[in-house]
Scaffold this motif. Sequence first.
Motif, PDB file in Angstrom:
ATOM      1  N   UNK A  38       0.848  -1.199   0.000  1.00 15.64           N
ATOM      2  CA  UNK A  38       0.000   0.000   0.000  1.00 15.64           C
ATOM      3  C   UNK A  38       0.884   1.249   0.000  1.00 15.64           C
ATOM      4  N   UNK A  39       1.051   1.837  -1.155  1.00 16.65           N
ATOM      5  CA  UNK A  39       1.807   3.074  -1.312  1.00 16.65           C
ATOM      6  C   UNK A  39       0.847   4.247  -1.175  1.00 16.65           C
ATOM      7  N   UNK A  40       0.987   5.003  -0.106  1.00 12.04           N
ATOM      8  CA  UNK A  40       0.061   6.110   0.145  1.00 12.04           C
ATOM      9  C   UNK A  40       0.109   7.182  -0.939  1.00 12.04           C
ATOM     10  N   UNK A  41       1.109   7.133  -1.794  1.00 12.00           N
ATOM     11  CA  UNK A  41       1.155   8.062  -2.929  1.00 12.00           C
ATOM     12  C   UNK A  41      -0.081   7.890  -3.806  1.00 12.00           C
ATOM     13  N   UNK A  42      -0.635   6.679  -3.814  1.00 16.05           N
ATOM     14  CA  UNK A  42      -1.787   6.379  -4.656  1.00 16.05           C
ATOM     15  C   UNK A  42      -3.102   6.396  -3.878  1.00 16.05           C
ATOM     16  N   UNK A  43      -3.071   6.930  -2.663  1.00 15.22           N
ATOM     17  CA  UNK A  43      -4.283   7.037  -1.853  1.00 15.22           C
ATOM     18  C   UNK A  43      -4.854   8.448  -1.954  1.00 15.22           C
ATOM     19  N   UNK A  44      -6.116   8.576  -1.638  1.00 13.94           N
ATOM     20  CA  UNK A  44      -6.758   9.892  -1.572  1.00 13.94           C
ATOM     21  C   UNK A  44      -7.547   9.971  -0.266  1.00 13.94           C
ATOM     22  N   UNK A  45      -7.791  11.182   0.161  1.00 10.89           N
ATOM     23  CA  UNK A  45      -8.583  11.388   1.381  1.00 10.89           C
ATOM     24  C   UNK A  45      -9.808  12.211   1.039  1.00 10.89           C
ATOM     25  N   UNK A  46     -10.968  11.751   1.502  1.00  8.45           N
ATOM     26  CA  UNK A  46     -12.184  12.529   1.281  1.00  8.45           C
ATOM     27  C   UNK A  46     -13.241  12.128   2.311  1.00  8.45           C
ATOM     28  N   UNK A  47     -13.965  13.114   2.770  1.00  6.89           N
ATOM     29  CA  UNK A  47     -15.134  12.896   3.626  1.00  6.89           C
ATOM     30  C   UNK A  47     -14.858  11.973   4.818  1.00  6.89           C
ATOM     31  N   UNK A  48     -13.717  12.198   5.471  1.00  7.02           N
ATOM     32  CA  UNK A  48     -13.432  11.460   6.695  1.00  7.02           C
ATOM     33  C   UNK A  48     -12.786  10.111   6.490  1.00  7.02           C
ATOM     34  N   UNK A  49     -12.426   9.757   5.253  1.00 11.74           N
ATOM     35  CA  UNK A  49     -11.797   8.470   4.987  1.00 11.74           C
ATOM     36  C   UNK A  49     -10.536   8.654   4.145  1.00 11.74           C
ATOM     37  N   UNK A  50      -9.602   7.722   4.292  1.00 13.50           N
ATOM     38  CA  UNK A  50      -8.423   7.657   3.424  1.00 13.50           C
ATOM     39  C   UNK A  50      -8.569   6.390   2.611  1.00 13.50           C
TER      40      UNK A  50
END
Length: 300
Positions: A38-50
Motif C-alpha cells: 500500500x503506497x500512500x502516494x496512490x491514496x486519496x482522502x475525502x469525507x473522513x476516509x483515506x
Amino acid sequence: MGNRKIGMWLYQNGGGDKIQEKLIKQLKQRDIDVIADINLRNAIAKNGHILYDGIKLDKLDLFFSYNAGEQTQYQMYLYKALNHVIPMINSYDAFELTEDKFHTSFLLRRNKIQTADYKLCHRDDTHHLQEIMKKWSKMVYKPTDGWGGVGLTKIENRETLDMLIPFLNQMDLRYFYVEKFIDYDNTDYRVDIVDGQYVACYGRKASEGSWKTNITSGGSVFVREPNDDVINLALKAVKVTGLDIAGVDIIYDRKKEEYIVLEVNGIPAFATPEQEKLGLDFNDKKIELIANLIDKKTKK
C-alpha cells in the motif's frame, strides 16, 4: 469474529520482498490478514476516509510503513492523518522526530544521552558559524532531514565554510545545523531494536579515504559484537524517541573515551542476502519480533 487486518508498505529491494513474504506468513499464523504494497502516494482522502484502491485504510487495525527509499511529502501527510485514527508502526510522532537530526539530538541530550556537540543557528548568523569553526576546528554540516549520508559535508577550515554558505543560501535554507567532528576510527555500530528489545548489531566502516560509514556513501558492513554499554545506550536512545522499531548508530569518541549516539533511524534495513552470507543472521529474529509487536498492537 473475522481476522484482524493490517496494511503494509515495505521496501522490496535488497531482499525486502522475501522479508515481506516471511512476515505475512507469520502474521497469518496469528490470524492477521495483510494488504501488502500500500503506497500512500496512490491514496486519496475525502469525507473522513483515506482510500486506497477502494479500501478504507482508516478502518484497518494497523498500518505498517517501512520504506525509506520511496517516501514523498504527500505520503507523510497522509501518514500523519492516518495516525490520528489507527495504530501505526512506527507512530507518526516518533517517526517525524527521528527524521529530524536536530530535534533528535536535542531530545537525547535533554535526557542525558551523549551525542556529538551541535549547533543550530539562523542562516543569517554566519558570524556565529565562523566562531564555532574557531572553537571546534572541524565540524560536519548535516541536513536536518534525509538519510544515507546524503548532503553531509565535513568542514575543516574557514575556506570550506566560506564556500559552503553561499551554496546553502541558494537552497533557501532558513537555518544551519552543524555537529562537531568526532575523532573516531571510521567505524560504527548499528544496533537494531524492536519493541524495546535488542535484536542484533553489526558494524559499518567507511571506504578508504572517506569518513562516512553509510552503505549508500560507499561504506561496508562487517560482523561486530557489541558490549553492554553499546546495547544499553541504544536501548535508552530508542526509549526517548518512542520508536517501536529502530536502528541506532553509535560511534566511539576517542578523545572523550565514550560511546555517543550519532543517529536514530526509524526504518533500519534488514540484512540483504549478500550481508547474510557475511554472517548477519538477525532477519528471522527481527521478523518474529515485528510480528509479535503487530499482534500486540492489534489486539482489542
